[in-house]
Enzyme design. Structure first.
Site, PDB file in Angstrom:
ATOM      1  N   LYS A  66       0.861  -1.184   0.000  1.00 29.71           N
ATOM      2  CA  LYS A  66       0.000   0.000   0.000  1.00 29.71           C
ATOM      3  C   LYS A  66       0.894   1.229   0.000  1.00 29.71           C
ATOM      4  O   LYS A  66       1.736   1.403   0.883  1.00 29.71           O
ATOM      5  CB  LYS A  66      -0.900  -0.006   1.231  1.00 29.71           C
ATOM      6  N   LYS A  93      -2.161  -1.426  -3.845  1.00 31.31           N
ATOM      7  CA  LYS A  93      -3.055  -0.273  -3.776  1.00 31.31           C
ATOM      8  C   LYS A  93      -2.246   1.002  -3.855  1.00 31.31           C
ATOM      9  O   LYS A  93      -1.242   1.103  -3.152  1.00 31.31           O
ATOM     10  CB  LYS A  93      -3.825  -0.333  -2.449  1.00 31.31           C
TER      11      LYS A  93
END
Ligand code: PBG
Length: 361
Positions: free
Chosen positions: A233, A287
């Site tokens: 992330k 992400k």
């Protein structure tokens, strides 16, 4: 490959009569002509490598307290904060469209936010109540519960902030502390497990949290609860609209760069993924998605667990904005974006467009 000239006027050339006269042309002697497979829709479908289906999609939802509440989110056209009763209606529609799962993000009143984020493991909190209501109304829906403290901390940080001093340091500095945060995340994961969550998804990027959560879940008898790790992330500016939706932007000067990844790094994503799988992650996530398709592809090559990608709020917002201005065909660009994420190697796509796209597929 040589060129074979074509005499357009030659009587023995059967195609000559079909060709416009006096346009000099030549025919390439090609062994391969990839366009042959693109000539008709049926051929194109046969030769298709990736396909997007409603079963690939997960719809994230923002939830609020109350009844009959449906607040539009300005920076995410088409998305709302929903109270639990309306959430259940939406989930029924999604199920009928073939979307198997949802992800829940609670918007917590400022009055309940504390430095320690204790509301995150309140069994009567918004997320556990939503989980129980959902499991009552639609037991077959797969619910992914977010594990991170940012909706609950007065700092807006995913972790706990402490004034830290190290040996040899004169002053203390505020830091997001890893190990105390992991202890808090374990409590949050157990709370969601008790409420019936199918998958816990730690989105906080602390070190060692997957192993700690796995062990705690197993010890409490929740071996069946899956872990979807937000393994890679990034500290991305594309999360802006999400933080509007939850009013969860970091407050007080610290950003998230000491735990979320540097957008410049790809090898580090593989390291994070390797560690999380070793600690017991059932699935790993990259992400955001579109700006990081190289990472999605690299992770897909490196692991044998399902790979998820999060098409985040800013990716959704920019398409909606361009479409609202008439600058892009919003529907086609959305489908193309999600198909590209699939092609890059994602098995699962979290996207705010899940419902609208599933209705078109
Ligand atoms: C926080 C969290 C964020 C998102 C999901 N979980 C924001 C952040 O890290 O600041 C972003 C999702 C999106 O932008 O759609 N734990």
């Amino acid at each position: 490959m040589g060129l074979r000239p074509v005499d357009v006027d030659a009587a023995d050339n059967p195609e000559a009569s079909m060709l416009p006269k006096r346009i000099p042309m030549s025919r390439l002697s090609l062994v391969e002509r990839p366009r042959r497979l693109r000539r008709t829709d049926a051929l194109r479908r046969m030769a298709r490598e990736a396909i997007l289906t409603p079963a690939d999609l997960v719809q994230p939802f923002f939830i609020v307290d109350g009844k009959g509440v449906r607040e539009p989110i300005a920076s995410m056209p088409g998305q709302h904060r929903l109270s639990i009763d309306l959430l259940i209606e939406e989930v029924k529609v999604l199920r009928s469209l073939g979307v198997p799962g949802i992800a829940l993000f609670p918007k917590i009143d400022d009055a309940k936010k504390t430095p320690g984020g204790e509301e995150a493991w309140n069994d009567d909190g918004l997320a556990p109540r939503a989980l129980r209501a959902l499991k009552d109304a639609c037991p077959e829906v797969m619910v992914i519960g977010d594990i991170a403290l940012d909706p609950f901390t007065s700092t807006g940080q995913d972790g706990l902030t402490e004034d830290t001093s190290w040996p040899g340091m004169k002053d203390t500095t505020p830091e997001i502390v890893n190990d105390p945060t992991v202890a808090a995340l374990v409590k949050q994961a157990l709370c969601e497990a008790r409420a019936g969550v199918d998958v816990v998804a730690p989105s906080d990027m602390m070190d060692g949290r997957i192993g700690a959560i796995r062990q705690a879940l197993d010890e409490a008898g929740f071996e069946r609860v899956c872990i979807l790790s937000y393994a890679a992330k990034y500290a991305s500016a594309f999360y802006g609209p999400f933080r509007d939706a939850l009013d969860s932007a970091p407050r007080g000067g610290l950003d998230k760069k000491t735990y979320q990844m540097n957008p410049a790094n790809r090898r580090e994503a593989l390291r994070e993924v390797r560690l999380d799988i070793a600690e017991g992650a059932d699935m790993v996530m990259v992400k955001p998605a579109l700006p990081y398709l190289d990472v999605v592809a690299a992770v897909r090559d490196a692991v044998d667990v399902p790979v998820a990608a999060y098409h985040v709020s800013g990716e959704y917002a920019m398409l909606k904005a361009a479409a609202a201005n008439g600058w892009l065909d919003g529907d086609r660009c959305m489908l193309e974006s999600l198909l590209s994420i699939k092609r890059a190697g994602a098995d699962v796509i979290l996207t705010y467009a899940a419902r609208e796209v599933a209705a078109k597929l």
